[in-house]
Design an enzyme around this catalytic site. Sequence first.
Site, PDB file in Angstrom:
ATOM      1  N   THR A 211       0.847  -1.189   0.000  1.00  0.00           N
ATOM      2  CA  THR A 211       0.000   0.000   0.000  1.00  0.00           C
ATOM      3  C   THR A 211       0.882   1.238   0.000  1.00  0.00           C
ATOM      4  OG1 THR A 211      -1.806   1.140   1.154  1.00  0.00           O
ATOM      5  CG2 THR A 211      -0.125   0.099   2.527  1.00  0.00           C
ATOM      6  N   THR A 553       9.366  -0.433  -1.815  1.00  0.00           N
ATOM      7  CA  THR A 553       9.145   0.607  -2.820  1.00  0.00           C
ATOM      8  C   THR A 553       8.567   1.887  -2.230  1.00  0.00           C
ATOM      9  OG1 THR A 553       7.008  -0.399  -3.322  1.00  0.00           O
ATOM     10  CG2 THR A 553       8.858  -1.013  -4.724  1.00  0.00           C
ATOM     11  N   CYS A 554       7.769   1.766  -1.175  1.00  0.00           N
ATOM     12  CA  CYS A 554       7.153   2.970  -0.604  1.00  0.00           C
ATOM     13  C   CYS A 554       8.203   3.909  -0.007  1.00  0.00           C
ATOM     14  CB  CYS A 554       6.139   2.595   0.465  1.00  0.00           C
ATOM     15  SG  CYS A 554       4.751   1.653  -0.189  1.00  0.00           S
ATOM     16  N   ALA A 555       9.369   3.337   0.368  1.00  0.00           N
ATOM     17  CA  ALA A 555      10.421   4.147   0.976  1.00  0.00           C
ATOM     18  C   ALA A 555      11.657   4.257   0.088  1.00  0.00           C
ATOM     19  CB  ALA A 555      10.817   3.548   2.325  1.00  0.00           C
TER      20      ALA A 555
END
Length: 587
Positions: A211, A553-555
Amino acid sequence: GPAEAEAGRDARVLTVDANPLDGPLGIAAPPMAADAGESATPVLQLLWFLHRLNEHWSCIFSPAELAEAAHPRGPALPPSVFFNSKLNAKLMRQLQDPLALCSRSFPSWCNALTSACHFLFSFESRRLYLHSTAFGLSRALLRMQAHASEGGAGGANGSGEPRPEARLGRLPRQKVRISRSRVIDSAIKVMDLYASQKALLEVEYFGEVGTGLGPTLEFYALVSHELRKAELNLWHHEEVPKEATVDVEAEAGGADSERSREKLVHAPCGLFPRPVAQTADGAGVPKRTLQLFTFMGRFIAKAMLDSRLVDLTFAPPFYRHLLEAELGMDDLSELSPHLARSLGQLGAIARERTRLLATCDSGRSASDVAEDVANFTLHGCPIDQLGLDFTLPGFPEIELVPGGKDKEVNIDNLGEYVQLVLRNMLYDGVRAQIAAFKRGFSEVFGVRRLACFSPAELDVLFNGARERWDKAVVIEQIKFDHGYTRSSRAVGLLLDVLSEFTDAQLATFLKFISGSPRLPVGGLARLSPRLTVVQKKPEAGISSDAYLPSVMTCANYLKLPDYSSKQVMRERLLTAINEGQGAFLLS
């Protein structure tokens, strides 16, 4: 702000032998004269024309003179020659005025000059103006605070925490969940519902735990990939050379055979709509085609609104359509060099025929002129024996005139044929598709807001930056933590590997770590969050070489084992970036 329904005017196709400078020479004042004031108008008019001349300087020389000069295509002078630092600073002061921003009371010259004389201002200033005027007040306030913080004007207090006012204009978030197996239809539904809303779109996938930013960025990349599939029949394209197919498979290392079998359009000059036989009102174009172009307009505008990137590199003539510019033979050369070359040769013969016919008035007999005209050939072949008819080359179903399949091209109608081919390729055959794109785009914000950018700058706005990863620069823009420092051996190996990657491999690597195959405007330095590389430690008794890299991927967080050699690191990294696509799971 409210969605803007106005989709702008159409582009205009010049005649084959038209000079792009004739229009500007005949205009009494450039478009912004009414807003610039009488004293500034002559100077602005001169600068406007000089900039036009800089872009089309080759029009004042003959082909022989151009060949002798051997000057590369493109502007004669760099854009920096026209940049005005004082005007640029004045615009930036206006954009940093909170009262003017909140009340939407920018002086009229801001819009007039950034649209008509965009070359006077830096790309970043014009981009900030677009964010401040077209994206709504909440986004404008956030952009102003971010810009002030980047410029050291203060976005944080002494402890490094954001100031309370940094929450001004905070955007609501709209979460949606889509199916990977029906990504285009899901995306169409999402854009129908949410493209024009001010909420920041966040995407999740059914059956996956990921997410936030990573899945959202991948959504834009994944939809872009689907839109480039040949089966949709949307784009003008060329046959893929056999040697190019071999090169692509070798570059991928054979790791992703399923991906290599996917049939994407081969458009080396960029994406441009495939010509379709249609009437002036668009009848004849399949409904699905118009639906997809309308969706594409919403999709790209929403990506810009949310500061996301797509992966749809359009041909320069497509961008010029959006800018309502004049289109001509140079645009066809950028779209289909082979067709433009052939058409240029036929056009030269047609112009020579017109010149010879004009000599009848200067004393030559009509029979002599007719004989000379009849002797015109292309590579030794008479025009009426070339086998040409009045259909669009490569698209025999598109007739240039009623009954075109039965009308042969000869020396007398050659000029008409050349002009009709040019017009159908660039305008008549793509009019409805372009209009649908602009209509969808303007449902989010007005497409004419893009007037302050050049075609090359629009590509950067849509798709992000392209840049080679030089080791000395990249090391300053990556954060190393949890086992790694700038001087670590593995860090040096990683930088060596990345600097040797091809453009396609770099794009795949970026998609692996961030979800998007392109860097944001401003390059790696603008990637947010900052790319971080940490050590992935093996379990006791197991070699690091047995592990693949993994990411958050979010970070933008790369977990990299300390491999034994550069070759092993390269192989493991290529395996991870090629095989590790297509799902967001726990690692």
